[in-house]
Design a protein around this motif. Structure first.
Motif, PDB file in Angstrom:
ATOM      1  N   GLY A   1       4.577   6.258 -10.411  1.00 18.31           N
ATOM      2  CA  GLY A   1       5.228   5.422 -11.406  1.00 18.31           C
ATOM      3  C   GLY A   1       5.448   3.986 -10.973  1.00 18.31           C
ATOM      4  N   ILE A   2       5.103   3.649  -9.737  1.00 20.78           N
ATOM      5  CA  ILE A   2       5.258   2.280  -9.234  1.00 20.78           C
ATOM      6  C   ILE A   2       3.863   1.674  -9.074  1.00 20.78           C
ATOM      7  CG2 ILE A   2       6.265   0.808  -7.452  1.00 20.78           C
ATOM      8  CD1 ILE A   2       8.304   2.503  -8.979  1.00 20.78           C
ATOM      9  N   GLY A   3       3.430   0.947 -10.077  1.00 23.45           N
ATOM     10  CA  GLY A   3       2.078   0.389 -10.075  1.00 23.45           C
ATOM     11  C   GLY A   3       1.994  -1.000  -9.483  1.00 23.45           C
ATOM     12  N   THR A   4       0.806  -1.587  -9.539  1.00 22.32           N
ATOM     13  CA  THR A   4       0.556  -2.898  -8.939  1.00 22.32           C
ATOM     14  C   THR A   4       1.374  -4.011  -9.579  1.00 22.32           C
ATOM     15  OG1 THR A   4      -1.357  -3.162 -10.416  1.00 22.32           O
ATOM     16  CG2 THR A   4      -1.786  -2.298  -8.213  1.00 22.32           C
ATOM     17  N   VAL A   5       1.593  -3.930 -10.905  1.00 22.92           N
ATOM     18  CA  VAL A   5       2.356  -4.978 -11.592  1.00 22.92           C
ATOM     19  C   VAL A   5       3.799  -5.013 -11.082  1.00 22.92           C
ATOM     20  CG1 VAL A   5       3.275  -5.746 -13.808  1.00 22.92           C
ATOM     21  CG2 VAL A   5       0.936  -4.894 -13.671  1.00 22.92           C
TER      22      VAL A   5
ATOM     23  N   ASN B   1       0.833  -1.218   0.000  1.00 24.44           N
ATOM     24  CA  ASN B   1       0.000   0.000   0.000  1.00 24.44           C
ATOM     25  C   ASN B   1       0.859   1.256   0.000  1.00 24.44           C
ATOM     26  OD1 ASN B   1      -2.442  -1.349  -0.038  1.00 24.44           O
ATOM     27  ND2 ASN B   1      -2.626  -1.419   2.191  1.00 24.44           N
ATOM     28  N   ASN B   2       1.923   1.256   0.777  1.00 22.42           N
ATOM     29  CA  ASN B   2       2.797   2.428   0.820  1.00 22.42           C
ATOM     30  C   ASN B   2       3.588   2.576  -0.479  1.00 22.42           C
ATOM     31  OD1 ASN B   2       2.031   3.315   3.348  1.00 22.42           O
ATOM     32  ND2 ASN B   2       3.648   2.181   4.424  1.00 22.42           N
ATOM     33  N   LEU B   3       4.007   1.449  -1.055  1.00 19.01           N
ATOM     34  CA  LEU B   3       4.742   1.506  -2.321  1.00 19.01           C
ATOM     35  C   LEU B   3       3.859   2.032  -3.447  1.00 19.01           C
ATOM     36  CD1 LEU B   3       6.747  -1.865  -2.202  1.00 19.01           C
ATOM     37  CD2 LEU B   3       7.633   0.444  -1.839  1.00 19.01           C
TER      38      LEU B   3
ATOM     39  N   ILE C   1       4.928  -3.873  -8.250  1.00 18.90           N
ATOM     40  CA  ILE C   1       4.948  -4.264  -6.838  1.00 18.90           C
ATOM     41  C   ILE C   1       4.797  -5.774  -6.691  1.00 18.90           C
ATOM     42  CG2 ILE C   1       3.702  -4.108  -4.645  1.00 18.90           C
ATOM     43  CD1 ILE C   1       3.096  -1.186  -5.371  1.00 18.90           C
ATOM     44  N   LYS C   2       3.918  -6.365  -7.489  1.00 18.50           N
ATOM     45  CA  LYS C   2       3.724  -7.813  -7.445  1.00 18.50           C
ATOM     46  C   LYS C   2       5.018  -8.542  -7.809  1.00 18.50           C
ATOM     47  CE  LYS C   2       0.807 -11.538  -9.249  1.00 18.50           C
ATOM     48  NZ  LYS C   2      -0.307 -11.894 -10.171  1.00 18.50           N
TER      49      LYS C   2
END
Length: 367
Positions: free
Chosen positions: A49-53, A42-44, A55-56
């Motif tokens: 420019g740092i999306g869910t993909v 959530n913080n990331l 982060i995963k």
């Protein structure tokens, strides 16, 4: 660098679609590589420019295992490594937004207070290209520059070998890990290069040679130095890509002109014609444009000597300048009836002997 920091950087680097620029941004926002890996998703997500993909991919546990495997290779093979935020990291490379977060090396590299010059060109080099490259490095040798190239066929290996010949430090930037060498035929030069400098790469031992790696390798070649020289290039090729990268880094680019229509000079001629490179016809051009001076340890050799010995062409030049005062390089060549490619070499040697000095505008005068 601590092992914990190295493992964290390797883990981040292993995440797909997370490039060097993104990794630096994450570290800048969170505080450290270790902290990025511990931060909540959530913080990331709050970082632009740092999306869910991404982060995963970042949270994938296989990245950490791959990092540990690479760490074992680094330790077992005495590979040197340095992070982008450490003092020993190459100074010029620090200022490139996409510079490697980790740089691996082997050899005896020392870049402190050194002039840095990248030399690239075609793999299918002509005798003219070889001769120009060798003579350029010979003329620059008194200034003790570090010669950087890609350890490939043609101009690259010519530059490395000439640097070794004139006892200069040279660095080969590789498009693969340090557990292999390409081309294999150049393996015979590795020991000499490591003795006189070494190798840089940001590729892992698991990264096999692939042409798509050239772009990553070329950014290191362009980023390390204050100027890039292109000696012979077709209208397309890796050398032109390196020149474009150097321009994007606001570094000086030089190109050696060739005959109109010569397929091995099309790229260089286009760079000059489109004002994306300075024309380079001799070492004096580069020395003047970069405002290079001799290192302090070399300076005593250019103090004027009472009984200096001058060679044949040097005597002609000295006599002409003594009688006519300061004069342009081209005029000296014309009036002394000495070819341009010889005049630059003679003028540089005379400067080193302390009998003449260069002035702005390619003028020279007797001291």
């Amino acid at each position: 660098m601590t092992v914990e920091k190295l493992i964290a950087l390797l883990t981040l680097k292993k995440a797909p679609n997370l490039g060097d620029s993104s990794i630096k941004k994450l570290i800048r926002e969170v505080g450290s590589a270790e902290a990025v890996l511990k931060e909540t998703s959530n913080n990331l997500l709050k970082i632009d420019g740092i999306g869910t993909v991404k982060i995963k991919e970042l949270k994938n546990s296989s990245n950490h295992q791959a990092a540990e495997d690479e760490l074992r290779f680094i330790i077992d093979n005495d590979v040197n490594y340095i992070a982008y935020d450490e003092d020993e990291y190459p100074e010029k490379l620090k200022h490139c937004i996409d510079s490697p977060v980790i740089l691996f090396s082997r050899g005896n590299i020392n870049l402190k207070q050194k002039k840095m010059l990248s030399i690239v060109g075609t793999r299918k080099v002509t005798s003219y290209g070889v001769r120009f490259c060798e003579e350029l490095i010979e003329m620059l040798a008194p200034l003790d520059p570090v010669i950087i190239s890609g350890f490939a066929y043609g101009i690259d290996i010519t530059a490395h070998r000439a640097a070794v010949k004139y006892n200069l430090q040279t660095i080969g930037c590789l498009a693969h890990g340090l557990n292999q060498i390409y081309p294999k035929v150049h393996k015979k030069y590795m020991a000499q290069v490591e003795e006189h400098g070494g190798f840089f790469t940001d590729f892992w031992s698991t990264d096999t040679f692939d042409r798509k790696n050239f772009l990553g390798r070329n950014r290191i070649i362009a980023g390390l130095s204050e100027a890039t020289v292109v000696i012979e290039s077709a209208d397309k090729g890796g050398s032109l890509v390196t020149a474009e990268i150097a321009n994007s880094y606001n570094r000086e680019v030089f190109a050696v002109p060739g005959r109109a229509g010569d397929p091995f000079s099309k790229g260089c001629n286009t760079l000059i014609k489109t004002q994306r490179a300075h024309m380079l016809t001799n070492a004096a051009d580069l020395i003047y444009m970069l405002n290079w001076e001799l290192e302090d340890k070399k300076k005593p050799t250019i103090q004027k000597q009472l009984f200096v010995e001058l060679e044949g062409d040097e005597k002609k030049i000295y006599s002409f300048l003594s009688s006519n005062g300061k004069e342009l390089l081209d005029v000296i060549a014309l009036r002394c009836e000495i070819p341009t490619f010889k005049i630059a070499s003679a003028l540089l040697q005379m400067e080193l002997k302390g009998v003449i000095r260069p002035l702005p505008g390619k003028l020279f005068e007797v001291i």
